[in-house]
Design an enzyme around this catalytic site. Structure first.
Site, PDB file in Angstrom:
ATOM      1  N   ARG A 194      -8.908  -0.278   4.826  1.00 50.06           N
ATOM      2  CA  ARG A 194      -8.167   0.810   4.160  1.00 50.06           C
ATOM      3  C   ARG A 194      -6.771   0.341   3.770  1.00 50.06           C
ATOM      4  O   ARG A 194      -6.193   0.810   2.808  1.00 50.06           O
ATOM      5  CB  ARG A 194      -8.000   1.985   5.130  1.00 50.06           C
ATOM      6  CG  ARG A 194      -9.220   2.801   5.365  1.00 50.06           C
ATOM      7  CD  ARG A 194      -8.845   4.052   6.146  1.00 50.06           C
ATOM      8  NE  ARG A 194      -7.654   4.685   5.568  1.00 50.06           N
ATOM      9  CZ  ARG A 194      -7.047   5.721   6.117  1.00 50.06           C
ATOM     10  NH1 ARG A 194      -7.486   6.227   7.245  1.00 50.06           N
ATOM     11  NH2 ARG A 194      -5.981   6.275   5.553  1.00 50.06           N
ATOM     12  N   ASP A 211       4.742   0.661  11.923  1.00 52.60           N
ATOM     13  CA  ASP A 211       3.511   0.051  11.402  1.00 52.60           C
ATOM     14  C   ASP A 211       3.356  -1.403  11.824  1.00 52.60           C
ATOM     15  O   ASP A 211       2.342  -2.021  11.533  1.00 52.60           O
ATOM     16  CB  ASP A 211       3.474   0.147   9.872  1.00 52.60           C
ATOM     17  CG  ASP A 211       3.272   1.571   9.419  1.00 52.60           C
ATOM     18  OD1 ASP A 211       3.407   1.835   8.218  1.00 52.60           O
ATOM     19  OD2 ASP A 211       3.010   2.434  10.275  1.00 52.60           O
ATOM     20  N   CYS A 261      -4.902  12.426  12.917  1.00 47.49           N
ATOM     21  CA  CYS A 261      -5.645  11.158  12.898  1.00 47.49           C
ATOM     22  C   CYS A 261      -5.455  10.523  14.266  1.00 47.49           C
ATOM     23  O   CYS A 261      -4.839  11.106  15.160  1.00 47.49           O
ATOM     24  CB  CYS A 261      -5.146  10.257  11.768  1.00 47.49           C
ATOM     25  SG  CYS A 261      -3.531   9.552  12.097  1.00 47.49           S
ATOM     26  N   LYS A 310       0.842  -1.211   0.000  1.00 49.65           N
ATOM     27  CA  LYS A 310       0.000   0.000   0.000  1.00 49.65           C
ATOM     28  C   LYS A 310       0.873   1.254   0.000  1.00 49.65           C
ATOM     29  O   LYS A 310       0.640   2.181  -0.774  1.00 49.65           O
ATOM     30  CB  LYS A 310      -0.889   0.012   1.239  1.00 49.65           C
ATOM     31  CG  LYS A 310      -1.530   1.369   1.538  1.00 49.65           C
ATOM     32  CD  LYS A 310      -2.383   1.380   2.776  1.00 49.65           C
ATOM     33  CE  LYS A 310      -1.622   1.597   4.040  1.00 49.65           C
ATOM     34  NZ  LYS A 310      -1.356   3.001   4.390  1.00 49.65           N
ATOM     35  N   ASN A 311       1.899   1.263   0.848  1.00 51.88           N
ATOM     36  CA  ASN A 311       2.694   2.488   1.026  1.00 51.88           C
ATOM     37  C   ASN A 311       3.750   2.711  -0.042  1.00 51.88           C
ATOM     38  O   ASN A 311       4.470   3.707   0.003  1.00 51.88           O
ATOM     39  CB  ASN A 311       3.316   2.517   2.429  1.00 51.88           C
ATOM     40  CG  ASN A 311       2.253   2.756   3.484  1.00 51.88           C
ATOM     41  OD1 ASN A 311       1.107   3.091   3.160  1.00 51.88           O
ATOM     42  ND2 ASN A 311       2.610   2.573   4.734  1.00 51.88           N
ATOM     43  N   ARG A 349       0.395  14.627  13.152  1.00 52.62           N
ATOM     44  CA  ARG A 349       0.906  14.332  11.807  1.00 52.62           C
ATOM     45  C   ARG A 349       0.876  15.551  10.867  1.00 52.62           C
ATOM     46  O   ARG A 349       0.217  15.565   9.845  1.00 52.62           O
ATOM     47  CB  ARG A 349       0.130  13.156  11.201  1.00 52.62           C
ATOM     48  CG  ARG A 349       0.277  11.893  12.035  1.00 52.62           C
ATOM     49  CD  ARG A 349      -0.391  10.710  11.428  1.00 52.62           C
ATOM     50  NE  ARG A 349       0.345  10.241  10.252  1.00 52.62           N
ATOM     51  CZ  ARG A 349      -0.096   9.246   9.471  1.00 52.62           C
ATOM     52  NH1 ARG A 349      -1.238   8.669   9.726  1.00 52.62           N
ATOM     53  NH2 ARG A 349       0.610   8.864   8.417  1.00 52.62           N
TER      54      ARG A 349
END
Ligand code: EPZ
Length: 428
Positions: A407, A315, A124, A22-23, A129
C-alpha cells in the site's frame, strides 16, 4: 495474498533511487478536484494507496491517466487527472475502508462542488484516528454535516465556503491539508494555527500555488490562505519520499553495507539523519545523493521520541526500533502520535528481540543476533520494520500479509534485492 520469504545475513551494496512521496501524492491527487483543468503529476510512485485514490476519483466521474505498472518497468509514474467531469461527489465505504486518506477529498469537494458524501473513516491498526478536527474546521468555514449510515453528508453554504480562523488543538497532517485545499477557493482569508509543518503539507501547498492559490506560511505553524475564484490545472513534480529514504537507511543500519540513496529529500529528513548518525551510521551527501555506510559492528542504542515535523516522524518509528534491536545498549522508543503503534513489537520478539512495553514507550535491549521466524504484518510501517529486521536475522523469515507493505511502498522488496538482499515474493 503475497508473502515475502527472506534469507537474512546479506549486506547491501549499490545505488537506489528514492521514489515520490505517497503522503504528498495522495493530497495532490485530491487537489485535482479543485482545478478547472487537468493536473499533471510527475514522479508519482506506483503503490497501492495511489491506485485506490485513482479509482476513487474515477468513480466520481473524473478521468485519471496513469499506467501504475505492476512489477515490470522501473522509474516514476506520470499521473494526469482531469476532474472537470466530476458528477458523483462521493467517497463510498468500500474504498474508504481500505484507505482512510480518502477523507482528503472532503475539503476539495465542498470547496468546488458545495457538497460531498464521504464514508466516515474507521479506525485502523495503529489507532482510532478520528477526523473530528477536520469537520470542526470545515464547519467554521460554513460547512454543515450530518452523519447517516456511517456516511458524512456535507454541504457548503449557498455562497460557498468562507474564510475562517482555524486552530487545531493538536497537529493534524491531513486535517491541515483538507482545510488548506478547502480554503484555496473559499471567500476571504483562512488562517490555520497550529498547522502541520510536514514536508508533504508544504508540497501540497506549493502545488496549490502552482494552480493559482495564494498561500503563505507553508512549513510554519501558521498558514494563511487567501481564497481565489478558481484554480487552473498545472504540471507538478511530487517530492521524493523521506519515509522510504529513512526506511532504506534503517535497512543499511540493520543489514550492513554501503548504499547511495539517489534523490533523497535531505532537507526534509534532518531528524532521521541525526538519529541514525547518533547511532553510528556513517552518512555523507553530494547534491541530493545520500551515501550510507554501516559501522560494521553494532550500532549504539539511542533513545527516540516521535513528534510532529520537524521532530522524528512516527512513520519511521517501527523501522528505527528494528534497528535498535541489534544495537549495543538500551534504547527507549516513545510513540507520542498514535495510541497503538507498537503492533510490530510482538513480531520483533519472535525474532529474538528483547523489548518490553511501558505505557507509550518500548524499552529495547539490544541483543547480539536475531533468528529468522514466520512474521505477520499488521500495518504499513510495521511491515517495513519486520522486513528490515528479517534482513539482519540469521536464517529464513517469512513476512505474511505484505499487502500492507504494498500500500505504501513502490516495490520495496525489489529495491532491496537490487542492493543484494535475498527476498522472494511468494503466494500465501
Ligand atoms: C498522516 O496521517 C499520514 N498519512 C500518516 O502516515 C502519518 O503517520 C500521520 O500523518 C502523522 O504524521 C497521510 O498523510 C496520508 P494526523 P493523518 O491527523 O493525517 C489525531 C503512513 O504510514 N487526530 O496528523 O491521519 C490522530 O488520531 C501513514 O504513511 C484526531 O484526534 O494523521 C493522531 O493521533 C500512517 N482528530 C494524531 O491526531 C483528527 O481530526 C495525528 O494524526 C485528526 C487527527
Amino acid at each position: 495474498m503475497d508473502r515475502l520469504a527472506v534469507e537474512g545475513g546479506a549486506p547491501l551494496f549499490g545505488k537506489v533511487r528514492v521514489s515520490g512521496a505517497k503522503n504528498a501524492a495522495l493530497p495532490l491527487m485530491a487537489a485535482s478536484i479543485l482545478a478547472d483543468g487537468p493536473l499533471d503529476l510527475t514522479n508519482v510512485p506506483s503503490l497501492g494507496d495511489l491506485k485506490t485514490m485513482a479509482r476513487l476519483l474515477t468513480l466520481m466521474g473524473g478521468a485519471v491517466r496513469a499506467s501504475f505498472r505492476g512489477d515490470e518497468g522501473a522509474g516514476p509514474e506520470e499521473c494526469l487527472i482531469d476532474m472537470r467531469g466530476l458528477s458523483v461527489p462521493e467517497a463510498r465505504h468500500e474504498l474508504v475502508k481500505t484507505m482512510r486518506a480518502s477523507a482528503l477529498v472532503l475539503g476539495p469537494l465542498l470547496a468546488r462542488h458545495g457538497r460531498a458524501v464521504v464514508s466516515l473513516p474507521g479506525g485502523c491498526a495503529i489507532g482510532v484516528r478520528p477526523i473530528d478536527m477536520h469537520l470542526k474546521a470545515l464547519k467554521e468555514m460554513g460547512a454543515d454535516f450530518d452523519i447517516s449510515g456511517g456516511d458524512i453528508i456535507a454541504r457548503a453554504p449557498a455562497g460557498g465556503l468562507r474564510g475562517a480562523a482555524v486552530n487545531f488543538p493538536t497537529v493534524t497532517v491531513t486535517g491541515t491539508e483538507n482545510v488548506m485545499m478547502a480554503a484555496a477557493l473559499a471567500r476571504g482569508e483562512t488562517v490555520i494555527s497550529n498547522a502541520a509543518r510536514e514536508p508533504e503539507v508544504v508540497d501540497t501547498g506549493r502545488a496549490l500555488c502552482a494552480m493559482g492559490a495564494r498561500i503563505e506560511g507553508l512549513g510554519t505553524g501558521e498558514i494563511a490562505v487567501h481564497g481565489v475564484p478558481s484554480l487552473s490545472g498545472a504540471r507538478y513534480a511530487v517530492m521524493s519520499d523521506r519515509i522510504e529514504a529513512g526506511t532504506l537507511m534503517a535497512a543499511v543500519a540493520l543489514a550492513g553495507g554501503k548504499v547511495t540513496l539517489q534523490g533523497a529529500p535531505l532537507a526534509s529528513m534532518a531528524a532521521v539523519r541525526d538519529k541514525f548518525g547518533e547511532a553510528g551510521l556513517y552518512m555523507s551527501y553530494e547534491g541530493d545523493d545520500l551515501y550510507l555506510e554501516s559501522p560494521g559492528g553494532r550500532l549504539e542504542a539511542v533513545n527516540l521520541v516521535t513528534m510532529p515535523h520537524p521532530g522524528f516522524p512516527t512513520d519511521m518509528q517501527a523501522q528505527f526500533m528494528a534497528a535498535m534491536c541489534l544495537a549495543s545498549g538500551v534504547s527507549i522508543v516513545t510513540e507520542t502520535i498514535f495510541e497503538n503503534r507498537f503492533m510490530h513489537v510482538a513480531e520483533l520478539r519472535r525474532l529474538g528481540a528483547d523489548i518490553t512495553l511501558e505505557g507509550r514507550s518500548a524499552v529495547v535491549k539490544g541483543v547480539r543476533h536475531l533468528s529468522g521466524a514466520p512474521l505477520t504484518a499488521s500495518d504499513l510501517r510495521a511491515s517495513a520494520g519486520l522486513l528490515l529486521a528479517a534482513l539482519a536475522a540469521r536464517g529464513r523469515s517469512v513476512v505474511s500479509r505484505v499487502y500492507h507493505l504494498d500500500r505504501g511502498y513502490d516495490r520495496l522488496d525489489r529495491k532491496l534485492n537490487l542492493l543484494g538482499a535475498r527476498i522472494t515474493r511468494e503466494k500465501e
